[in-house]
Design an enzyme around this catalytic site. Structure first.
Site, PDB file in Angstrom:
ATOM      1  N   CYS A   1       0.803  -1.227   0.000  1.00  0.00           N
ATOM      2  CA  CYS A   1       0.000   0.000   0.000  1.00  0.00           C
ATOM      3  C   CYS A   1       0.834   1.275   0.000  1.00  0.00           C
ATOM      4  CB  CYS A   1      -0.962  -0.004   1.181  1.00  0.00           C
ATOM      5  SG  CYS A   1      -2.282  -1.243   1.021  1.00  0.00           S
TER       6      CYS A   1
ATOM      7  N   HIS B   1      -2.589   6.717   4.554  1.00  0.00           N
ATOM      8  CA  HIS B   1      -3.243   5.667   3.769  1.00  0.00           C
ATOM      9  C   HIS B   1      -4.540   5.219   4.430  1.00  0.00           C
ATOM     10  CE1 HIS B   1      -4.216   1.962   1.844  1.00  0.00           C
ATOM     11  NE2 HIS B   1      -3.756   1.201   2.823  1.00  0.00           N
TER      12      HIS B   1
ATOM     13  N   ASN C   1     -10.820   0.849   0.963  1.00  0.00           N
ATOM     14  CA  ASN C   1      -9.363   0.805   0.881  1.00  0.00           C
ATOM     15  C   ASN C   1      -8.948   0.390  -0.530  1.00  0.00           C
ATOM     16  OD1 ASN C   1      -6.648   0.110   0.950  1.00  0.00           O
ATOM     17  ND2 ASN C   1      -6.773  -1.054   2.859  1.00  0.00           N
TER      18      ASN C   1
END
Length: 359
Positions: free
Chosen positions: A135, A270, A307
């Site tokens: 990520c 994030h 996400n």
């Protein structure tokens, strides 16, 4: 030495809104490969309480990761006001490449090469890289772009983060409710203006026992006939690791920039799990002896977009920069942070300052 600044941004958020009702007919198994004997509405509600994810966005049939990246990139290039042939590098952050509708990843040719093709760039000296870094991939791609620009190897770089996680999740895993699709992009270049752009950065890679906190694995349902690999996540381990390490990493980068937390206007973290993100930011402020803080400093998109891995930060950046995120804005001359944690386990952080006359 010149400084690296963002001169254009764009994002693409898929149109398909997926709510909890989408999963009401799902059959869920636990990590011991046993069927979960709870009503789905209870599972879904518990999930929302933990993550705050009420909706997520899924890619449309017939679309691919590179299509999402293309739409975001066209916006960024237009916003930057440059000719696409002036782009020297394309760095595309991804973890699964060009996933087809069967859920099969494809990395050859690279996503960056596919994107260059779809952009119609003829410049043979425009070099393309894929950044596979979990990520934190988009932030790491931004760090790499900064190095390339400051070394004089490039004048303009397109940095993209795109993922189609809905195609690589196990239908029998509750964690599939976390993941989503999307893409974000920026164009970066150099300026001779002092004390602007990327001021400081840092990266940490813990690849010991943490290596498999996020990995690919077979279905939780042992009778699954597809025998594909899906995202497998050890949520508790990730939470503990992130809470222990990310706040320290952010503070170290702020220290490297010779700044204090009071100098930071926004923290773009994030969008992994709202509970985890809140906990990391709270722990960061406690490192400075601050118990309470204004939650507006750390914007959240996860509640509506889910996400989307490498796409969460550039998507949020573009939305705020263009005044499309209610209650959020950037100020000329202000300092912001990009930071992420993910598969590896990897952590990175960038301190960025907007020029005094524009964002």
């Amino acid at each position: 030495m010149p400084n690296t600044v963002i001169i254009g941004s764009g994002c693409y958020i898929p149109e398909n809104v997926i709510t909890g009702s989408h999963f009401m007919d799902s059959v869920f198994f636990d990590e011991n490969n046993e069927k979960i004997d709870k009503p789905n509405d209870e599972i879904i509600q518990k999930f929302v309480e933990i993550t705050e994810i009420e909706e997520r966005r899924y890619i449309s049939a017939g679309d691919y990761n590179s299509d999402l990246g293309l739409r975001a990139s066209l916006q960024a290039i237009d916003d930057a006001g440059i000719d696409k042939e002036e782009i020297d590098y394309i760095i595309y952050a991804t973890n699964f490449g060009e996933v087809d509708e069967r859920g099969i990843p494809n990395f050859m040719p690279s996503l960056a090469a596919r994107l260059k093709n779809k952009l119609g760039i003829k410049n043979r000296k425009c070099i393309n890289y894929d950044m596979i870094f979990g990520c934190p991939g988009w932030v790491e791609a931004l760090i790499l772009a900064d190095v390339l620009l400051k070394s004089g190897r490039a004048k303009n770089i397109l940095v993209v983060g795109g993922e189609t996680l809905s195609r690589v999740t196990d239908n029998y895993d509750r964690n599939k409710l976390i993941f989503a699709d999307g893409a974000g992009a920026v164009v970066v270049t150099t300026t001779d203006e002092e004390n602007v752009g990327i001021i400081a950065d840092s990266t940490i890679c813990d690849n010991g026992e943490e290596l498999c906190y996020l990995e690919n694995g077979t279905s939780l349902n042992l009778e699954d006939k597809e025998k594909r690999l899906y995202i497998r996540m050890r949520g508790r381990k990730i939470y503990e690791y992130a809470l222990k390490n990310v706040p320290d990493a952010i503070k170290a980068t702020i220290d490297k920039a010779n700044l204090d937390i009071s100098d930071i206007d926004k923290i773009l973290i994030h969008q992994a799990n709202a509970k985890m993100d809140y906990a990391m930011i709270s722990r960061l402020f406690k490192l400075y002896g601050i118990k309470d803080y204004d939650h507006a400093i750390s914007p959240m998109t996860i509640q509506k977009f889910g996400n989307s891995s490498v796409a969460t930060i550039p998507t949020m950046f573009d939305l705020i920069r263009k005044g499309k995120m209610e209650g959020q804005s950037f100020k000329p001359g202000s300092y912001i942070i990009f930071t992420s944690v993910g598969a590896g386990m990897n952590i990175n952080c960038v301190v960025y300052r907007f020029p005094a006359d524009k964002i």
